[in-house]
Design a protein around this motif. Structure first.
Motif, PDB file in Angstrom:
ATOM      1  N   ILE A  77     -72.008 -12.583  29.519  1.00 58.04           N
ATOM      2  CA  ILE A  77     -72.438 -12.778  28.112  1.00 58.04           C
ATOM      3  C   ILE A  77     -73.539 -12.407  28.501  1.00 58.04           C
ATOM      4  CG2 ILE A  77     -70.243 -14.539  27.416  1.00 58.04           C
ATOM      5  CD1 ILE A  77     -72.503 -16.231  28.026  1.00 58.04           C
ATOM      6  N   GLU A  78     -74.251 -12.354  29.144  1.00 62.35           N
ATOM      7  CA  GLU A  78     -75.877 -12.199  29.373  1.00 62.35           C
ATOM      8  C   GLU A  78     -76.284 -10.289  29.218  1.00 62.35           C
ATOM      9  OE1 GLU A  78     -78.122 -14.477  29.051  1.00 62.35           O
ATOM     10  OE2 GLU A  78     -76.740 -15.928  29.090  1.00 62.35           O
ATOM     11  N   LYS A  79     -75.370 -10.277  29.618  1.00 61.22           N
ATOM     12  CA  LYS A  79     -75.331  -8.720  29.734  1.00 61.22           C
ATOM     13  C   LYS A  79     -75.071  -7.437  27.878  1.00 61.22           C
ATOM     14  CE  LYS A  79     -72.843  -5.001  32.455  1.00 61.22           C
ATOM     15  NZ  LYS A  79     -72.055  -4.959  33.841  1.00 61.22           N
ATOM     16  N   GLU A  80     -75.501  -7.244  28.619  1.00 65.82           N
ATOM     17  CA  GLU A  80     -75.872  -6.024  26.474  1.00 65.82           C
ATOM     18  C   GLU A  80     -75.128  -5.009  27.089  1.00 65.82           C
ATOM     19  OE1 GLU A  80     -79.069  -5.455  23.383  1.00 65.82           O
ATOM     20  OE2 GLU A  80     -79.436  -5.541  25.601  1.00 65.82           O
ATOM     21  N   LYS A 114     -66.620 -13.153  21.572  1.00 62.22           N
ATOM     22  CA  LYS A 114     -66.124 -14.022  23.067  1.00 62.22           C
ATOM     23  C   LYS A 114     -67.977 -14.405  23.175  1.00 62.22           C
ATOM     24  CE  LYS A 114     -61.838 -12.160  24.670  1.00 62.22           C
ATOM     25  NZ  LYS A 114     -60.908 -11.942  25.513  1.00 62.22           N
ATOM     26  N   GLY A 115     -68.849 -13.527  22.400  1.00 65.14           N
ATOM     27  CA  GLY A 115     -69.630 -13.550  22.383  1.00 65.14           C
ATOM     28  C   GLY A 115     -70.706 -12.717  23.736  1.00 65.14           C
ATOM     29  N   LEU A 116     -70.091 -11.059  23.422  1.00 64.88           N
ATOM     30  CA  LEU A 116     -70.860  -9.975  24.197  1.00 64.88           C
ATOM     31  C   LEU A 116     -71.714  -9.240  23.192  1.00 64.88           C
ATOM     32  CD1 LEU A 116     -67.681  -7.965  26.162  1.00 64.88           C
ATOM     33  CD2 LEU A 116     -69.704  -8.956  27.548  1.00 64.88           C
ATOM     34  N   ARG A 117     -72.580  -8.476  23.730  1.00 66.64           N
ATOM     35  CA  ARG A 117     -74.303  -7.845  22.851  1.00 66.64           C
ATOM     36  C   ARG A 117     -73.332  -6.870  23.177  1.00 66.64           C
ATOM     37  NH1 ARG A 117     -79.288 -10.284  25.004  1.00 66.64           N
ATOM     38  NH2 ARG A 117     -78.227 -10.184  26.728  1.00 66.64           N
ATOM     39  N   ILE A 118     -73.279  -6.103  22.512  1.00 67.81           N
ATOM     40  CA  ILE A 118     -73.120  -4.775  21.840  1.00 67.81           C
ATOM     41  C   ILE A 118     -73.612  -3.895  21.314  1.00 67.81           C
ATOM     42  CG2 ILE A 118     -71.156  -3.063  21.831  1.00 67.81           C
ATOM     43  CD1 ILE A 118     -68.754  -4.652  22.577  1.00 67.81           C
ATOM     44  N   ASN A 119     -74.084  -2.385  21.707  1.00 68.98           N
ATOM     45  CA  ASN A 119     -75.118  -2.027  20.959  1.00 68.98           C
ATOM     46  C   ASN A 119     -74.370  -0.530  20.780  1.00 68.98           C
ATOM     47  OD1 ASN A 119     -77.323  -3.083  20.727  1.00 68.98           O
ATOM     48  ND2 ASN A 119     -77.684  -2.595  23.351  1.00 68.98           N
ATOM     49  N   ASP A 162     -79.113   5.532  29.598  1.00 71.61           N
ATOM     50  CA  ASP A 162     -79.001   3.955  29.836  1.00 71.61           C
ATOM     51  C   ASP A 162     -77.489   3.444  28.832  1.00 71.61           C
ATOM     52  OD1 ASP A 162     -81.489   3.152  30.374  1.00 71.61           O
ATOM     53  OD2 ASP A 162     -82.322   2.902  28.402  1.00 71.61           O
ATOM     54  N   THR A 163     -76.726   4.252  28.510  1.00 73.58           N
ATOM     55  CA  THR A 163     -75.686   4.728  28.311  1.00 73.58           C
ATOM     56  C   THR A 163     -74.483   3.770  28.994  1.00 73.58           C
ATOM     57  OG1 THR A 163     -76.294   5.505  26.246  1.00 73.58           O
ATOM     58  CG2 THR A 163     -73.320   5.747  27.167  1.00 73.58           C
ATOM     59  N   LEU A 188     -64.312  -1.749  27.802  1.00 70.15           N
ATOM     60  CA  LEU A 188     -65.773  -2.732  27.121  1.00 70.15           C
ATOM     61  C   LEU A 188     -65.289  -3.331  27.928  1.00 70.15           C
ATOM     62  CD1 LEU A 188     -66.916  -2.046  23.643  1.00 70.15           C
ATOM     63  CD2 LEU A 188     -67.504  -0.388  25.817  1.00 70.15           C
ATOM     64  N   ILE A 189     -64.483  -5.099  27.939  1.00 69.91           N
ATOM     65  CA  ILE A 189     -64.567  -5.540  28.493  1.00 69.91           C
ATOM     66  C   ILE A 189     -64.550  -5.733  30.521  1.00 69.91           C
ATOM     67  CG2 ILE A 189     -61.624  -5.544  29.158  1.00 69.91           C
ATOM     68  CD1 ILE A 189     -63.932  -9.088  27.769  1.00 69.91           C
ATOM     69  N   ARG A 190     -63.937  -4.212  30.887  1.00 75.63           N
ATOM     70  CA  ARG A 190     -64.144  -3.907  32.377  1.00 75.63           C
ATOM     71  C   ARG A 190     -65.582  -4.118  32.397  1.00 75.63           C
ATOM     72  NH1 ARG A 190     -59.537  -2.420  35.412  1.00 75.63           N
ATOM     73  NH2 ARG A 190     -58.042  -2.137  33.434  1.00 75.63           N
ATOM     74  N   ILE A 191     -66.534  -3.315  31.441  1.00 73.45           N
ATOM     75  CA  ILE A 191     -68.084  -3.068  31.920  1.00 73.45           C
ATOM     76  C   ILE A 191     -68.730  -4.651  32.511  1.00 73.45           C
ATOM     77  CG2 ILE A 191     -70.239  -2.283  30.813  1.00 73.45           C
ATOM     78  CD1 ILE A 191     -68.169   0.176  30.187  1.00 73.45           C
ATOM     79  N   ALA A 192     -68.024  -5.374  30.752  1.00 74.93           N
ATOM     80  CA  ALA A 192     -68.745  -6.913  30.864  1.00 74.93           C
ATOM     81  C   ALA A 192     -68.275  -7.441  32.252  1.00 74.93           C
ATOM     82  CB  ALA A 192     -68.110  -7.281  29.686  1.00 74.93           C
ATOM     83  N   SER A 193     -67.096  -6.927  32.810  1.00 71.78           N
ATOM     84  CA  SER A 193     -66.862  -7.803  33.988  1.00 71.78           C
ATOM     85  C   SER A 193     -66.991  -7.474  35.558  1.00 71.78           C
ATOM     86  CB  SER A 193     -65.145  -7.514  34.145  1.00 71.78           C
ATOM     87  OG  SER A 193     -64.582  -8.392  32.785  1.00 71.78           O
ATOM     88  N   ALA A 194     -67.957  -6.729  35.121  1.00 73.33           N
ATOM     89  CA  ALA A 194     -68.147  -5.772  36.469  1.00 73.33           C
ATOM     90  C   ALA A 194     -69.750  -4.901  36.548  1.00 73.33           C
ATOM     91  CB  ALA A 194     -67.542  -4.410  36.942  1.00 73.33           C
ATOM     92  N   ASN A 195     -69.945  -5.413  37.346  1.00 71.77           N
ATOM     93  CA  ASN A 195     -72.249  -4.300  37.821  1.00 71.77           C
ATOM     94  C   ASN A 195     -72.252  -3.200  36.657  1.00 71.77           C
ATOM     95  OD1 ASN A 195     -73.012  -6.177  39.478  1.00 71.77           O
ATOM     96  ND2 ASN A 195     -71.855  -5.351  40.563  1.00 71.77           N
TER      97      ASN A 195
END
Length: 564
Positions: free
Chosen positions: A207-210, A260-265, A289-290, A509-516
Motif C-alpha cells: 500500500i506504500e506503492k504509488e 483497498k488502500g492503493l494510490r493510483i494516478n 514513470d508509467t 494493477l493488482i499484479r503491479i501492486a503485488s510485485a516490483n
C-alpha cells in the motif's frame, strides 16, 4: 470439570456414530397398495437392487410383509459432526488463504472478514472461522466430477462407486427429486486440486506503492465537439459505446483498488482512433514513470505503441491479427486461437474412450490447413478407433451423409471446425434429429457469431462442449455485487465491454501492486476475475500471452458447467 464434560461429549458422539454406522439396512413393513416399484422409488434405488435385498418377494407384496431396505439415516450423524468441526479450522503447514478458501468454497475476502486476526498474516496453528455458505455458493465455487446416467444406474450404486452419500448427490443435483433419467448429467463431488501443481496468483499488496497507469482509448472527443457545434448526432456509434463501456468498467476497478488502500494516478488519452493522433500523443507525453499503458483498443495500434515506448502495453481486446504478431513489451490479454484449440483437444484426448469421431469443416480454402492439423492431432490419441470428415456442398450437408458417418449403437463425438453460420446451422439441425436416439456430443473450438441463431436447448441435447476466455457465473456472489453496484450507478446492466474493462484493469494493477514491476507481476500465477482467467506466459523473444481459458459444457437441463 471441563475434562468430565469433554469425556461425556466424546462418549455421546461415539455412541451416535456407532448407532448410525451399525444399521446400514433396516426392516420395513409394506402397506396396502405398495409395490416393489413404488418402494424402490421412495428409497431412491432401482427395482433390481431392492429385489437383490429381498429375494423371493414378488412385484406386489401383500400388506404387512416385512422387507429389508437401506437405512436413510445411515452416515448422517458423521456428516453433521464434520460440519461442526469445520467451523473452526486449524491452519496446517504450507497452506495459503487461496487454498483454504477453495477447500471450503468461499472467497478470500469472506475468509478475511470472518477472521480479523488475519491482518497479521496466516500462521500455522491459527484457528479460523469458516463462514457458512449458501447452496449456490457451494456448487459454483469449485469444479466437479461429472457422471452421465446410463442404463442400470441407481442412486445406491452411484454412492458406492464414487464414495459419496445420497445427501451429497441430492444437494448437488436438485433435479434428482424427480428420479434418475437416462442421459442426465450429474455433479458427483468436487475435483480435488493439488495446490502445489498449480501456481495461483495471491494478492500481496504494497500500500506504500504509488501506481501510474495510462489509458489510450478512442473517445473521439473531436467528433463529439463537432456534433455539439453542428447539432447533428449519429444515432449509433458502436466504437464510442465500446470505448465508454470499457472506460466505465476500468474506473470501477480503480475505485475498488483505491478502497483497498492503493494510490493510483490515472491519465486518460484520446487516440481518436487515428494513427496521426497516436504519433502526436507519444511525442507529447513522457511514459518513463508509467507502470502500464492499457490500450489502444485495437490490436494493431497497441502493437505499434509497444514498439515505440519501453513501458508495458496491454492489448485489451482479441484480434485475429494477434496470433502471428508480437513485441517484447506487448501483453496480449486475450488468448490466441491455438490456446482454444489445444485446450479442447487436450480435454478430448484424456476423455477419449473409443468414441466414433466425426469432424465437420466448411469448404473455405483458408480452413483446410486447420482441418488437417486438428485431424492429425486426433489421430495421435491412444486407441483412436475411427475419424470421419464431412464437408458441406454449397454450405449444405445431406442428412444421409450424417446417417452414414454416425455410429447409431455407440457413442459419437462431432467436432465442428468452422465459424461459418450456414455450416454451423446445417450441423446442428442435422444432429438434433438424431439426438433422442443416438449418443452424440458436439464440440467446437470457438463459439462465436455462428452460434447466435442456435437455440441453447438444442446444444444441451447435444452435450455441447467449447472453450471460451469469457464466462460469467451469475450465481457467484462477486458477480452479483458488481452488477448491483454498476446498476445503482448507471441505471443499466453492464455490457461485456464493461466487464472486460474491469477485469483487464483490476488484474493488471493488482499484479503491479503485488510485485516490483508489471513484468514480475505477470509471472505470479493464475488469477480469476469476474469473467476471465489470466494465465500469462512469456514467449521467447515475444509477448506476454494470456493462456487462461474455460471449458464449458451445456447440459440437457439447460445448465452450463465449467469442465476445466
Amino acid at each position: 470439570m471441563n475434562k468430565i464434560k469433554l469425556l461425556v461429549l466424546f462418549l455421546f458422539l461415539s455412541c451416535a456414530i456407532s448407532f448410525a454406522q451399525e444399521k446400514k439396512y433396516v426392516s420395513y413393513t409394506t402397506k396396502k397398495g405398495e409395490t416393489i416399484k413404488s418402494i424402490a422409488k421412495e428409497y431412491k434405488m432401482s427395482k433390481k437392487d431392492l429385489r437383490r435385498l429381498n429375494p423371493g418377494v414378488g412385484k406386489k407384496p401383500k400388506a404387512n410383509t416385512v422387507i429389508i431396505v437401506p437405512n436413510k439415516n445411515f452416515g448422517k450423524v458423521i456428516t453433521e459432526i464434520k460440519a461442526i468441526d469445520d467451523n473452526r479450522y486449524t491452519v496446517q503447514s504450507k497452506e495459503t488463504l487461496f487454498g483454504i478458501s477453495k477447500k471450503f468454497g468461499i472467497t478470500i475476502e469472506e475468509l478475511k472478514s470472518a477472521n480479523p486476526n488475519l491482518v497479521i498474516g496466516l500462521q500455522i496453528g491459527m484457528k479460523l472461522v469458516i463462514p457458512k455458505q449458501t447452496e449456490a455458493q457451494v456448487k459454483d465455487s469449485v469444479n466437479y466430477v461429472l457422471h452421465t446416467v446410463i442404463i442400470d444406474d441407481t442412486i445406491y450404486n452411484l454412492t458406492k462407486r464414487y464414495e459419496v452419500t445420497e445427501d451429497d448427490l441430492f444437494n448437488l443435483n436438485p433435479s434428482l427429486k424427480e428420479g434418475l433419467k437416462l442421459g442426465m448429467l450429474l455433479k458427483v463431488k468436487p475435483i480435488e486440486i493439488h495446490e502445489e501443481e498449480i501456481n495461483f496468483f495471491v494478492e500481496n499488496i504494497d500500500i506504500e506503492k504509488e501506481l501510474n497507469v495510462v489509458f489510450m482509448l478512442p473517445y473521439q472527443l473531436n467528433k463529439l465537439n463537432d456534433s455539439i457545434r453542428t447539432g447533428s448526432f449519429e444515432k449509433s456509434n458502436s466504437l464510442l459505446n465500446i470505448t465508454t463501456d470499457f472506460h466505465l468498467g476500468a474506473t470501477m476497478a480503480i475505485d475498488s483498488l483505491r478502497q483497498k488502500g492503493l494510490r493510483i494516478n490515472v491519465t486518460f488519452l484520446d487516440t481518436e482512433n487515428s494513427n496521426y493522433k497516436l504519433q502526436y500523443l507519444l511525442n507529447k507525453n513522457d511514459f518513463s514513470d508509467t507502470d502500464v499503458v492499457i490500450g489502444p483498443l485495437f490490436f494493431d495500434k497497441a502493437l505499434w505503441v509497444s514498439k515505440h515506448i519501453k513501458t508495458p502495453v496491454i492489448a485489451p481486446l482479441y484480434s485475429k491479427k494477434q496470433d502471428s504478431l508480437s513485441a517484447g513489451n506487448l501483453v496480449k490479454s486475450s488468448p490466441n486461437y491455438k490456446v482454444y484449440e489445444n485446450k479442447l483437444l487436450a480435454y478430448m484426448e484424456k476423455s477419449y474412450n473409443g468414441e466414433n469421431v466425426v469432424v465437420i469443416n466448411d469448404d473455405k480454402p483458408k480452413n483446410q490447413s486447420k482441418l488437417w492439423r486438428v485431424v492429425n492431432k486426433l489421430k495421435a490419441f491412444d486407441s483412436i478407433q475411427n475419424i470421419e470428415v464431412i464437408k458441406p456442398e454449397n454450405g449444405l450437408i445431406n442428412k444421409k451423409v450424417f446417417m452414414e458417418k454416425l455410429d447409431t449403437l455407440g457413442k459419437n463425438w462431432v467436432l465442428l471446425i468452422s465459424n461459418e453460420i450456414v455450416t454451423t446451422s446445417a450441423t446442428v439441425n442435422n444432429l438434433k434429429t438424431y439426438a433422442e436416439d443416438v449418443d452424440i456430443s458436439l464440440f467446437a473450438i470457438t463459439k462465436g457469431r455462428n452460434f447466435e441463431t442456435i437455440n441453447n436447448s438444442f446444444l444441451g441435447k447435444l452435450n455441447f462442449v467449447y472453450p471460451t476466455s469469457d464466462f460469467m457465473n451469475m450465481d457467484d456472489i462477486k458477480t452479483q455485487r458488481f452488477y448491483k453496484k454498476y446498476k445503482s450507478k448507471n441505471y443499466a446492466l453492464p455490457s461485456k465491454f464493461v466487464i472486460r474493462g474491469f477485469d483487464v484493469t483490476y488484474d493488471a494493477l493488482i499484479r503491479i501492486a503485488s510485485a516490483n514491476n508489471f513484468e514480475e507481476g505477470l509471472k505470479l500465477g493464475i488469477s480469476s476475475r469476474l469473467s476471465c482467467i489470466f494465465d500469462y506466459n512469456k514467449k521467447l523473444f515475444g509477448s506476454f500471452e494470456n493462456e487462461g481459458v474455460f471449458l464449458i459444457k451445456y447440459t440437457k437441463d439447460l445448465d452450463t458447467i465449467i469442465l476445466e
